[in-house]
Structure formats: structure tokens, C-alpha cells
Design an enzyme around this catalytic site. Structure first.
Site, mmCIF file in Angstrom:
data_model
loop_
_atom_site.group_PDB
_atom_site.id
_atom_site.type_symbol
_atom_site.label_atom_id
_atom_site.label_comp_id
_atom_site.label_asym_id
_atom_site.label_seq_id
_atom_site.Cartn_x
_atom_site.Cartn_y
_atom_site.Cartn_z
ATOM 1 N N HIS A 83 0.597 -1.206 -0.017
ATOM 2 C CA HIS A 83 -0.039 -0.261 0.241
ATOM 3 C C HIS A 83 0.621 0.882 -0.278
ATOM 4 O O HIS A 83 1.604 1.500 1.057
ATOM 5 C CB HIS A 83 -0.976 0.041 1.106
ATOM 6 C CG HIS A 83 -1.754 0.864 0.763
ATOM 7 N ND1 HIS A 83 -2.989 0.963 0.693
ATOM 8 C CD2 HIS A 83 -1.302 2.273 1.920
ATOM 9 C CE1 HIS A 83 -3.961 2.291 0.756
ATOM 10 N NE2 HIS A 83 -2.454 2.934 1.430
ATOM 11 N N ASP A 162 -15.350 2.856 6.316
ATOM 12 C CA ASP A 162 -14.538 3.835 6.130
ATOM 13 C C ASP A 162 -14.494 4.362 4.930
ATOM 14 O O ASP A 162 -14.748 6.012 4.830
ATOM 15 C CB ASP A 162 -13.418 3.085 5.668
ATOM 16 C CG ASP A 162 -12.022 3.845 5.098
ATOM 17 O OD1 ASP A 162 -11.812 5.049 6.295
ATOM 18 O OD2 ASP A 162 -11.658 3.730 4.120
ATOM 19 N N ARG A 169 -14.308 12.922 6.994
ATOM 20 C CA ARG A 169 -13.117 13.588 7.014
ATOM 21 C C ARG A 169 -13.242 14.667 5.983
ATOM 22 O O ARG A 169 -12.025 15.314 6.079
ATOM 23 C CB ARG A 169 -11.621 12.462 7.395
ATOM 24 C CG ARG A 169 -12.497 12.008 8.650
ATOM 25 C CD ARG A 169 -11.377 10.543 8.173
ATOM 26 N NE ARG A 169 -10.183 10.828 8.400
ATOM 27 C CZ ARG A 169 -9.064 9.955 7.487
ATOM 28 N NH1 ARG A 169 -9.388 8.964 7.016
ATOM 29 N NH2 ARG A 169 -7.891 10.543 7.506
ATOM 30 N N SER A 184 -8.198 4.299 8.848
ATOM 31 C CA SER A 184 -8.970 4.294 7.032
ATOM 32 C C SER A 184 -8.065 3.002 7.022
ATOM 33 O O SER A 184 -8.393 2.543 6.050
ATOM 34 C CB SER A 184 -8.553 5.934 7.123
ATOM 35 O OG SER A 184 -8.820 5.710 5.245
ATOM 36 N N LYS A 188 -9.358 -1.643 5.590
ATOM 37 C CA LYS A 188 -8.392 -2.297 4.314
ATOM 38 C C LYS A 188 -7.869 -2.986 4.326
ATOM 39 O O LYS A 188 -8.469 -3.767 3.438
ATOM 40 C CB LYS A 188 -8.852 -1.069 2.957
ATOM 41 C CG LYS A 188 -9.872 -0.212 3.209
ATOM 42 C CD LYS A 188 -10.504 1.358 2.544
ATOM 43 C CE LYS A 188 -9.322 2.463 3.215
ATOM 44 N NZ LYS A 188 -9.319 3.748 2.241
HETATM 45 N N1 URA Z 1 -6.197 7.090 2.099
HETATM 46 C C1 URA Z 1 -6.721 6.468 3.151
HETATM 47 O O1 URA Z 1 -7.519 5.413 2.559
HETATM 48 N N2 URA Z 1 -7.151 6.794 3.975
HETATM 49 C C2 URA Z 1 -6.852 7.927 4.621
HETATM 50 O O2 URA Z 1 -7.345 8.173 5.050
HETATM 51 C C3 URA Z 1 -5.749 8.375 3.620
HETATM 52 C C4 URA Z 1 -4.865 8.300 2.600
#
Ligand code: URA
Length: 439
Positions: A83, A162, A169, A184, A188
Site C-alpha cells: 500500500h 471507512d 473527514r 482508514s 482495508k
Molecule cells: N488513504 C486512505 O485510504 N485513508 C486515509 O485516511 C488517507 C489515505
């Protein structure tokens, strides 16, 4: 039993939530029993007062369990995810996935679309004619098994909590909070269910984390959360004070990634892409750090990584001929306008602003301001000079590409300002700043 009011008030006073309270909040918010304005008040209290690591773990796990979309990979090998916290010119997945597949690990990669000045891997891959990014679970897993890697977009909602919280947010100035970013991202990653995750945490003006200290804090927190959920994790802090590689856009970035798979040494990109790939192998238990690095080099030199890329593209419906001749992609997505930008003075290039480069790329049509905006696959920037190079006034710095009917001279003048100059030789910043292993 706590009420939503008491829950918000507790964080406003800087107190620690119990795991039950956090689950109460996430479940209530997803069901609509807790309102957006209550959730927004709590998010702001978190931004101001923070969360303990224990709270962050509980929040992430509660978010991960807010849907029922867990993937189940087999036990026939090591499944490794990666990621990136987001950057400009970041095409590392297009390199690391086939390289690691060629070394015998599985890479099931769900990637995102670009929004604002950062690009998304899914948009880039859609420059490949026929390439399908919306794969049902069964097909996604079948491509992973056959090619060793698959790169697809998210189908449905992976983590409902999320989805709601991230949208909230972004409109309540509560994006920049380390525990909220961590929960967040990691919710995932946990739902994806890979055995290991390598986190590429970007640092610099083009990244969420502007300085090394906060990037390291985020990286360590994400590792501890992933480990609490049973995943092996490591993180690489990488430089995002300049674009990653010589291309920014969609088709142009796919071409650059394929050239790297052919063995081309693309400055700045090379160092990051090889490191992330080696760290993915290391997590899988492939061998020592030196053995993992050697395996990455060998996967490229032998052509095995390119072969995995060919297989993945073909299985996802794309035209795999671009793997042998990436210039085909340039012909398919030929920009109507190619506009050269020249150096305004003599000197060393001291910097290339990442954020401004991303904004120019967006204006050329390579990105989107709103989620539903169309993308111009031919658009982007190809650099001819980079940080540390000495240039003379009039030397070519970059070529801007677009097929849109825009005032290119105006954009080129804006783009000229992304370059900083100095008289003395520049000490080049490392692209890989730090590797953080298990906490
Ligand atoms: N990427 C995400 O998936 N969430 C965040 O809060 C910041 C970057």
C-alpha cells in the site's frame, strides 16, 4: 451503556475509550443511529486530542468488521499486499506485483483511482486497451493464481465504516490525523486478508506526511495494527519531495513501468520499486535481505517479471503486446499537443515541487478533481531533466502532453515554477529514507 453524547464528550476531555465504546460508535454510525454531526464532532475531538495505540487498534478492527466482505485466499503460498499512502508518479505496484509473482509469491492487489493531484494505479492500467479493472472475486482470485498477481479496483464497499467516515473527514477538516489515517488504511488492508503487507509511506510536499517524524509515527502505528490483526507488516519511508520517476500521468507511467521491467534504470523510481519488491519478498520468508534483492534483480534480468506482467494483462483482457513494445501505448494515446518546457536559467535543479507537478498534471487532464470526471489517458508530463542535473538556459526540462483544448502556454508558465535552481551542486536526497521492520 454509553450514549453518543457521552462518547463524544469523553474524547473532548482527552480520555481513553474502551473497546466496547468504540464498537458502539462504529456500529451505530454505520447503521445510521449515530448522525454525521455527532461523528464529525468526535472526529474533530480525535484530531485535537489523539488516540492511544490501543484505541487505534480497536477502532481499526471495528471498522474492518463493519462489512462482510472478507477475502479468503488459500494456504498454498504467501499472499502479499502493498500500500502506498499516495504520491505523484507512483507506479511502483506495476513493477512490484509482477516481480514478486515471478519470485513465487502471490500479489492480490486492490488499487484505487486518483483524486486531486495524486494518481491512482487503476486509472493508469485502464490506459492499456481492453484491460478490465472491475473483477468479481472469483475472477480476481483466478488471475492471482494463474499470473501470480492481479491488480483490480474495489468492487462494492470493502469497509462501509471507512467509506462513510472518509467522506465525512474530507469535508470537516479531519483528514490529517495519524490514528484516523491509520485506521482508514489498515481496516482495508485487514479486510483484504493478505498474509503480509508492505506499507510505502511517502514523505514530502507531495504527501500526507510532510516530515519524517510523523511519517515514521504513522508507519509504526500501521505496523502494530496490522500485526494485532495477524498480518506480517513492514514499512518503507520514501521521498515524495519530487515526483517518482520521469513520468506523471497514465499511459506515460505504464510505459515507464514496463521499461523498468525490461531493465531500464529509471532514476528515483528504480530505488523505491526495487526496495518495495525486496521487502515484500523478505516478509514472505523468501530469504535474507541480500537474497531478496538478488531475486528482484534476477526476476527483471531473466524476463520472468515481464512474463508475469504479460500474463496478468492478458488474463484481465488487455493487449499484452504493449509488454514487448511499450511505445505502442504511446501511439494509441498520442496527445494532440506536446509542449516543450525549457530551462529559464543556467544552474543545478535543486527541486521539483511534487504538489505543483501533480496540479499541472491534473490541469492537463491526467487526473480528476471530482470523482466522476473523465481522464485524458494521453495527458501527462515527461521530464527530460531531474533534481541534481545541471542545465543551461534553453535546455529541455520536460514535455507537457494533453489532448484537451486548454491554454497550454498558461499551464506551461505555471509548470516552469515547479523547478527550483541553485548555483552549487545538489546533494541528492535518498529516495528510500528508512525501512521499518516489525515493531
Ligand atoms: N488513504 C486512505 O485510504 N485513508 C486515509 O485516511 C488517507 C489515505
Amino acid at each position: 451503556m454509553i450514549t453518543a453524547y457521552e462518547f463524544i464528550d469523553k474524547k473532548r476531555r482527552g480520555m481513553e475509550h474502551t473497546p466496547e465504546e468504540i464498537r458502539f460508535f462504529i456500529n451505530g454510525y454505520v447503521k445510521g443511529e449515530i448522525t454525521d454531526y455527532q461523528a464529525a464532532a468526535w472526529l474533530m475531538a480525535v484530531c485535537l486530542n489523539g488516540m492511544t495505540d490501543r484505541e487505534t487498534v480497536e477502532l481499526t478492527l471495528a471498522m474492518a468488521h463493519s462489512g462482510n466482505n472478507m477475502y479468503s485466499f488459500g494456504t498454498d503460498g504467501f499472499y502479499c499486499d502493498k500500500h502506498s499512502t499516495g504520491g505523484v508518479g507512483d507506479k511502483v505496484t506495476l513493477f512490484a506485483a509482477p516481480v514478486c509473482a515471478a519470485c513465487g509469491i502471490y500479489v492480490p492487489k486492490m488499487s484505487g483511482r486518483g483524486l486531486g493531484f495524486t494518481g491512482g494505479t487503476i486509472d493508469k492500467l485502464e490506459a492499456v486497451p481492453g484491460f478490465e479493472t472491475a473483477l468479481e472475486e472469483e475472477r480476481f482470485l483466478s488471475v492471482v493464481k494463474k499470473a501470480g498477481c492481479a491488480v483490480a479496483g474495489q468492487t462494492g464497499t470493502l469497509v462501509p465504516a471507512d467509506k462513510k467516515l472518509y467522506a465525512l473527514r474530507s469535508v470537516t477538516a479531519t483528514t490529517e490525523s495519524i490514528p484516523l489515517i491509520c485506521s482508514s488504511i489498515m481496516s482495508k488492508k485487514i479486510v483484504m486478508g493478505a498474509d503480509g503487507v508492505v506499507l510505502d509511506v511517502k514523505v514530502g510536499d507531495g504527501a500526507f506526511m510532510k516530515d519524517e517524524e510523523s511519517a515514521e509515527k504513522l508507519a509504526r502505528l500501521m505496523i502494530s495494527v496490522g500485526e494485532a490483526a495477524g498480518q506480517k507488516c513492514s514499512a518503507v519511508l520514501t521521498d515524495m519531495s519530487k515526483p517518482l520517476g520521469y513520468t506523471v500521468g497514465n499511459a506515460v507511467e505504464v510505459i515507464e513501468a514496463i521499461e523498468a521491467l525490461h531493465g531500464k534504470d529509471v532514476p528515483s523510481f528504480h530505488e523505491v520499486a526495487y526496495e518495495i519488491s525486496a521487502q515484500m519478498l523478505l516478509l514472505s520468508g523468501y530469504g535474507t535481505e541480500d537474497e531478496c534483492r538478488a531475486a528482484v534483480e534476477n526476476a527483471v534480468k531473466s524476463g520472468a517479471a515481464l512474463e508475469r506482467m504479460r500474463t496478468m494483462i492478458a488474463l484481465q483482457g488487455g493487449d499484452a503486446r504493449i509488454c514487448d513494445d511499450p511505445s505502442l501505448l504511446g501511439e494509441i494515446h498520442k496527445a494532440k499537443t506536446e509542449y516543450p518546457v525549457y530551462a529559464r536559467q543556467d544552474g543545478y535543479i535543486s527541486g521539483i515541487s511534487c504538489e505543483k507537478t501533480g496540479m499541472v498534471s491534473l490541469k492537463l487532464g491526467a487526473g480528476r478533481e471530482n470523482k466522476t470526471d473523465p481522464i485524458d489517458m494521453s495527458a501527462g508530463i515527461v521530464f527530460s531533466a531531474f533534481v541534481g542535473d545541471h542545465v543551461k538556459k534553453g535546455d529541455l526540462l520536460a514535455t507537457l502532453r494533453t489532448s484537451r483544448d486548454i491554454d497550454i502556454e498558461d499551464i506551461a508558465s505555471e509548470f516552469s515554477a515547479v523547478f527550483g535552481y541553485c548555483e552549487n551542486e545538489v546533494i541528492k536526497r535518498k529516495n528510500v529514507i528508512k525501512v521499518i521492520k516489525s515493531c
